[in-house]
Motif scaffolding. Structure first.
Motif, mmCIF file in Angstrom:
data_model
loop_
_atom_site.group_PDB
_atom_site.id
_atom_site.type_symbol
_atom_site.label_atom_id
_atom_site.label_comp_id
_atom_site.label_asym_id
_atom_site.label_seq_id
_atom_site.Cartn_x
_atom_site.Cartn_y
_atom_site.Cartn_z
ATOM 1 N N LEU B 35 0.851 -1.191 0.000
ATOM 2 C CA LEU B 35 0.000 0.000 0.000
ATOM 3 C C LEU B 35 0.886 1.241 0.000
ATOM 4 C CD1 LEU B 35 -2.667 1.587 0.368
ATOM 5 C CD2 LEU B 35 -2.507 1.111 2.819
ATOM 6 N N ALA B 36 0.884 1.966 -1.124
ATOM 7 C CA ALA B 36 1.647 3.220 -1.182
ATOM 8 C C ALA B 36 0.634 4.349 -1.026
ATOM 9 C CB ALA B 36 2.432 3.303 -2.483
ATOM 10 N N GLY B 38 -2.313 4.402 -2.392
ATOM 11 C CA GLY B 38 -3.608 3.741 -2.237
ATOM 12 C C GLY B 38 -4.713 4.300 -3.109
ATOM 13 N N GLN B 39 -4.377 5.255 -3.986
ATOM 14 C CA GLN B 39 -5.445 5.906 -4.746
ATOM 15 C C GLN B 39 -6.017 5.000 -5.841
ATOM 16 O OE1 GLN B 39 -6.458 9.345 -3.543
ATOM 17 N NE2 GLN B 39 -5.406 8.127 -2.006
ATOM 18 N N ILE B 42 -6.853 1.060 -2.875
ATOM 19 C CA ILE B 42 -7.957 1.081 -1.911
ATOM 20 C C ILE B 42 -9.310 1.055 -2.633
ATOM 21 C CG2 ILE B 42 -9.064 2.414 -0.050
ATOM 22 C CD1 ILE B 42 -6.284 3.168 0.934
ATOM 23 N N ILE B 43 -9.379 1.733 -3.776
ATOM 24 C CA ILE B 43 -10.633 1.692 -4.546
ATOM 25 C C ILE B 43 -10.902 0.257 -4.992
ATOM 26 C CG2 ILE B 43 -11.830 2.527 -6.597
ATOM 27 C CD1 ILE B 43 -9.875 4.974 -6.414
ATOM 28 N N ASP B 57 1.793 -1.534 4.391
ATOM 29 C CA ASP B 57 1.714 -0.087 4.185
ATOM 30 C C ASP B 57 3.125 0.505 4.270
ATOM 31 O OD1 ASP B 57 1.232 2.618 4.253
ATOM 32 O OD2 ASP B 57 -0.170 2.564 5.939
ATOM 33 N N ASN B 59 3.875 3.704 3.871
ATOM 34 C CA ASN B 59 3.826 5.161 4.057
ATOM 35 C C ASN B 59 4.690 5.688 5.201
ATOM 36 O OD1 ASN B 59 1.866 6.601 2.131
ATOM 37 N ND2 ASN B 59 0.857 4.662 2.615
ATOM 38 N N ASN B 60 5.149 4.802 6.068
ATOM 39 C CA ASN B 60 5.981 5.274 7.180
ATOM 40 C C ASN B 60 7.474 5.075 6.916
ATOM 41 O OD1 ASN B 60 3.864 6.216 8.847
ATOM 42 N ND2 ASN B 60 3.323 4.086 9.247
ATOM 43 N N ARG B 81 5.296 11.501 -3.769
ATOM 44 C CA ARG B 81 3.913 11.799 -4.170
ATOM 45 C C ARG B 81 3.895 12.761 -5.354
ATOM 46 N NH1 ARG B 81 1.430 9.073 -0.074
ATOM 47 N NH2 ARG B 81 2.605 9.106 1.864
ATOM 48 N N VAL B 110 -6.147 13.971 -5.165
ATOM 49 C CA VAL B 110 -5.555 12.654 -5.423
ATOM 50 C C VAL B 110 -4.029 12.794 -5.532
ATOM 51 C CG1 VAL B 110 -5.360 10.803 -7.142
ATOM 52 C CG2 VAL B 110 -7.620 11.635 -6.460
ATOM 53 N N ASN B 112 -2.157 14.774 -3.988
ATOM 54 C CA ASN B 112 -1.560 14.955 -2.666
ATOM 55 C C ASN B 112 -1.111 13.633 -2.070
ATOM 56 O OD1 ASN B 112 -1.631 17.657 -2.140
ATOM 57 N ND2 ASN B 112 -3.684 17.623 -1.231
ATOM 58 N N TRP B 113 -1.722 12.561 -2.491
ATOM 59 C CA TRP B 113 -1.481 11.296 -1.815
ATOM 60 C C TRP B 113 -0.950 10.205 -2.741
ATOM 61 C CZ3 TRP B 113 -0.693 11.816 2.971
ATOM 62 C CH2 TRP B 113 -0.660 10.717 3.817
#
Lengths: 159, 294
Positions: B35-36, B38-39, B42-43, B57, B59-60, B81, B110, B112-113
């Protein structure tokens, strides 16, 4: 089933819960924090009704897991008015009739909030690009653009 | 009772690359997903198109997010991003092709993330970046527990939603050759509305010699076909030649001839997509030249 303890600061108030990782941020905000100003529209990241500010960045809260916001700061539409006084963007939507049914409004306002943070003096084109992730099915955007223009001027102290 | 759309999964949020690689090697056989931004992921999970049992994930892991130039390459961390690319003066001034392509992905929220690595690894036919990577002759650094390898863009994109990334591997870095002097590029996308997926997109990257002849040309088409296509014949037609309107038209024709668009039930006709691939390429070459010559 895996449960995770999360604490998310929403509008400067901490909300804690044991949640499943699959819980979306928007459902945490609406169902656990009880802040129903953030709407769910399309569910496919198109419409932007669920837009909130996460650590300073506008995100679509239906396309993020709540667990990812653990320890972070969220601002929702409920966090904008201070001491009973509308935020200039909210005032702009009121004065310029920037809404009809109002469904997209919280997301529009949060998108505008980020836009004006990044660019306090946007041109009309920049406003339209800024809200291109938010769909309105009523007004045709003209008054929304006017509302954001109003807010930008008000925030600079021109109105 | 809280609504939950995706199926249950076990969630990991590792804090360094070693942990990511260990988790991947442990769970890849059970279809673990990275999961980076997720745009897209996640959908797909909400719609239950996919229901991974394990989600890792990343992201951290801030070390996966960077933009710098070194050793002859522009190096971009996979977790960088879109907004950081869009806001980078280096990208804006020196990598106009990438800048234009990123600026036209989805919408600002979108962007932004969403991440550059996610866009490339997903390889959705309507995505902007796979064609851009082909036009740049980019290469990708991928890692698994036993080491790392480098894959060129032309070997990376295999088909719709398919890449040569193995299930236990993760993309960590994108490398784009630092442009020659007298270089520019352009990206144009034909879409139904702003930010939508491409019906056809064209990515052009051009470098000229000091005598005005073409030193290097990268041309790729996205959207129209199941997989982005590098139009080598069109690139070859440009290299070594002095560009004039006739040659540009000729290159446009080559692109239209080579491309084999997919027939879509409710999409525009194949012939239209062929024609537009040529037209957009002509416009992108002209814009690139204008940027170089001024």
């Amino acid at each position: 089933m895996q449960k995770v303890h999360v604490k998310i600061n929403i509008n400067e108030k901490p909300y804690e819960a044991e949640i499943e990782p699959r819980l979306l941020l928007v459902h945490f905000i609406r169902d656990i924090a009880g802040l129903t100003g953030t709407h769910i529209g399309c569910d496919t990241t198109n419409c932007g009704a669920c837009t909130v500010i996460l650590n300073g960045k506008a995100v679509k809260s239906c396309t993020m897991f709540a667990v990812q916001a653990n320890g972070k700061d969220v601002i929702t539409i409920e966090g904008l008015a201070k001491d009973g006084k509308l935020h200039p963007i909210q005032e702009g939507f009121w004065v310029k009739h920037g809404l009809q049914c109002g469904y997209c409004t919280p997301g529009m306002i949060m998108a505008a909030y980020q836009l004006l943070k990044k660019n306090p003096n946007p041109s009309e084109e920049e406003i339209r690009i800024g809200i291109s992730g938010n769909l309105c099915r009523c007004t045709g955007y003209q008054n929304i653009v006017e509302a954001i223009k109003y807010a930008s001027e008000k925030m600079k102290g021109e109105i | 009772m809280t609504i939950m759309y995706p199926a249950s999964f076990e969630y990991f949020s590792p804090l360094n690359m070693d942990e990511v690689l260990e988790l991947l090697s442990k769970y890849y056989k059970d279809g673990a997903k990275i999961l980076a931004g997720g745009q897209s992921l996640i959908i797909a999970m909400k719609l239950r198109i996919i229901s991974p049992k394990y989600v890792i994930d990343i992201n951290n892991i801030p070390s996966l997010s960077f933009i710098n130039e070194s050793d002859g390459y522009l190096k971009i961390g996979a977790l960088t991003r879109y907004v950081d690319l869009e806001d980078s003066d280096l990208i804006k001034t020196k990598y106009p092709l990438l800048y234009e392509a990123v600026k036209n992905i989805a919408d600002p929220i979108v962007r932004n993330w969403g991440t550059i690595g996610g866009n490339i690894c997903y390889n959705f036919p309507g995505n902007n970046l796979p064609a851009v990577m082909l036009a740049y002759n980019a290469r990708f650094i991928v890692r698994n527990l036993s080491g790392s390898r480098t894959i060129s863009a032309k070997d990376f994109f295999l088909g719709p939603l398919q890449t040569s990334l193995k299930e236990d591997e993760i993309l960590t870095e994108i490398q784009i050759p630092i442009p020659q002097p007298k270089n520019s590029g352009y990206f144009i996308k034909l879409a139904k509305r702003t930010g939508d997926f491409a019906i056809v997109s064209t990515a052009v990257n051009l470098s000229l010699n000091y005598d005005g002849t073409v030193k290097e040309a990268g041309i790729a088409i996205g959207g129209a076909t199941n997989n982005p296509v590098k139009i080598v014949k069109a690139e070859e037609a440009l290299v070594g030649s002095k560009i004039n309107d006739e040659l540009i038209r000729e290159v446009g024709k080559i692109v239209s001839d080579v491309i084999e668009p997919v027939e879509e039930p409710f999409g525009p006709p194949v012939d239209y997509k062929k024609a537009m691939a040529g037209v957009l390429t002509i416009r992108a070459i002209k814009q690139s030249l204008k940027n170089i010559i001024g």
